[in-house]
Design a protein around this motif. Structure first.
Motif, PDB file in Angstrom:
ATOM      1  N   ARG A   1     -79.710 130.360 -13.199  1.00 28.26           N
ATOM      2  CA  ARG A   1     -79.572 129.233 -14.141  1.00 28.26           C
ATOM      3  C   ARG A   1     -79.991 127.918 -13.480  1.00 28.26           C
ATOM      4  NH1 ARG A   1     -73.819 129.884 -17.338  1.00 28.26           N
ATOM      5  NH2 ARG A   1     -74.166 131.988 -18.113  1.00 28.26           N
ATOM      6  N   ALA A   2     -79.607 127.745 -12.219  1.00 25.99           N
ATOM      7  CA  ALA A   2     -79.973 126.523 -11.502  1.00 25.99           C
ATOM      8  C   ALA A   2     -81.495 126.424 -11.368  1.00 25.99           C
ATOM      9  CB  ALA A   2     -79.315 126.492 -10.131  1.00 25.99           C
TER      10      ALA A   2
ATOM     11  N   ASP B   1     -84.337 123.715 -12.698  1.00 26.14           N
ATOM     12  CA  ASP B   1     -85.036 123.074 -11.583  1.00 26.14           C
ATOM     13  C   ASP B   1     -84.088 122.158 -10.788  1.00 26.14           C
ATOM     14  OD1 ASP B   1     -87.423 123.477 -10.417  1.00 26.14           O
ATOM     15  OD2 ASP B   1     -88.440 121.760 -11.339  1.00 26.14           O
ATOM     16  N   LEU B   2     -82.826 122.618 -10.639  1.00 29.07           N
ATOM     17  CA  LEU B   2     -81.812 121.855  -9.916  1.00 29.07           C
ATOM     18  C   LEU B   2     -81.125 122.764  -8.902  1.00 29.07           C
ATOM     19  CD1 LEU B   2     -80.260 119.974 -12.976  1.00 29.07           C
ATOM     20  CD2 LEU B   2     -81.689 118.964 -11.197  1.00 29.07           C
ATOM     21  N   ASP B   3     -80.117 122.223  -8.206  1.00 29.57           N
ATOM     22  CA  ASP B   3     -79.380 122.974  -7.190  1.00 29.57           C
ATOM     23  C   ASP B   3     -78.024 123.421  -7.728  1.00 29.57           C
ATOM     24  OD1 ASP B   3     -81.255 122.496  -4.965  1.00 29.57           O
ATOM     25  OD2 ASP B   3     -80.639 120.408  -5.209  1.00 29.57           O
ATOM     26  N   LEU B   4     -77.523 124.511  -7.156  1.00 30.58           N
ATOM     27  CA  LEU B   4     -76.166 124.964  -7.450  1.00 30.58           C
ATOM     28  C   LEU B   4     -75.289 124.441  -6.313  1.00 30.58           C
ATOM     29  CD1 LEU B   4     -74.489 126.738  -9.394  1.00 30.58           C
ATOM     30  CD2 LEU B   4     -74.797 128.607  -7.778  1.00 30.58           C
ATOM     31  N   VAL B   5     -74.390 123.521  -6.628  1.00 29.59           N
ATOM     32  CA  VAL B   5     -73.569 122.861  -5.612  1.00 29.59           C
ATOM     33  C   VAL B   5     -72.111 123.241  -5.812  1.00 29.59           C
ATOM     34  CG1 VAL B   5     -72.880 120.640  -4.634  1.00 29.59           C
ATOM     35  CG2 VAL B   5     -75.174 120.919  -5.551  1.00 29.59           C
ATOM     36  N   GLU B   6     -71.465 123.700  -4.741  1.00 27.56           N
ATOM     37  CA  GLU B   6     -70.046 124.096  -4.788  1.00 27.56           C
ATOM     38  C   GLU B   6     -69.191 122.826  -4.777  1.00 27.56           C
ATOM     39  OE1 GLU B   6     -67.777 127.789  -2.802  1.00 27.56           O
ATOM     40  OE2 GLU B   6     -68.512 126.305  -1.379  1.00 27.56           O
TER      41      GLU B   6
ATOM     42  N   ILE C   1     -76.645 120.582 -10.409  1.00 23.41           N
ATOM     43  CA  ILE C   1     -77.032 119.172 -10.304  1.00 23.41           C
ATOM     44  C   ILE C   1     -78.099 119.015  -9.223  1.00 23.41           C
ATOM     45  CG2 ILE C   1     -74.899 118.083 -11.102  1.00 23.41           C
ATOM     46  CD1 ILE C   1     -73.952 117.922  -8.241  1.00 23.41           C
ATOM     47  N   ASP C   2     -78.662 117.820  -9.141  1.00 25.56           N
ATOM     48  CA  ASP C   2     -79.604 117.498  -8.076  1.00 25.56           C
ATOM     49  C   ASP C   2     -78.776 117.165  -6.837  1.00 25.56           C
ATOM     50  OD1 ASP C   2     -81.511 116.565  -6.359  1.00 25.56           O
ATOM     51  OD2 ASP C   2     -82.327 115.042  -7.721  1.00 25.56           O
TER      52      ASP C   2
END
Length: 172
Positions: free
Chosen positions: A38-39, A43-48, A61-62
């Motif tokens: 999905r990230a 075209d974004l990052d998966l951030v914990e 989010i970016d």
């Protein structure tokens, strides 16, 4: 910025299942591979965001913008938090009136600047028999600055010293 360095991103995330928060605010629990896919689609990052939650919360989010906002927030918090120093004033049991007034003026200035004041009476040799004079001296100091100070620690003996700690009033 220590907290932002500990944040896991994309493949660094260790959980099998995560709660994903999409950019539009939608969220659901999916396995890690689906969340990473999905990230990539966005075209974004998966951030914990919340690693201690069950399952961990991750946001799409970016990451660069996230770190930038986090740094700005920490900078604002550091700016808001006022550093307070502890200033020390030393007296002897038979400190003269002029010296006392001079040091009380220092204490007043320190407190007005938002610092704490640790005042102590140092007893040397046979001075220890004049504990009552030391107590009177510290009480006089407290009375002198009571309009701008509060007592953080009442006068008490610590070895051959009698100490008290004064702090500025909260409303200043």
């Amino acid at each position: 910025m220590a907290n932002a360095d500990k944040v896991r991103v994309n493949r660094e995330i260790r959980a099998d299942e995560v709660r994903v928060v999409e950019p539009d605010g939608e969220h659901d629990v999916v396995d890690l591979e689906a969340a990473l896919e999905r990230a990539r689609e966005h075209d974004l990052d998966l951030v914990e965001i919340a690693p201690d939650a069950q399952p961990p919360v991750c946001k799409i989010i970016d990451y660069g913008k996230y770190r930038y906002r986090k740094q700005k927030q920490e900078k604002r918090q550091r700016k808001r938090s006022k550093s307070m120093q502890m200033k020390e004033l030393r007296f002897r049991p038979r400190t003269d009136d002029h010296d006392f007034d001079f040091k009380a003026g220092h204490a007043r200035r320190f407190l007005e600047n938002g610092n704490k004041v640790k005042a102590y009476v140092q007893f040397r040799g046979r001075d220890i028999i004049y504990k009552d004079q030391g107590m009177d001296l510290l009480r006089r100091l407290i009375e002198e600055v009571q309009d701008i100070a509060r007592i953080d620690q009442a006068p008490k003996m610590e070895g051959r010293r009698m100490t008290t700690v004064l702090g500025p009033h909260k409303n200043k």
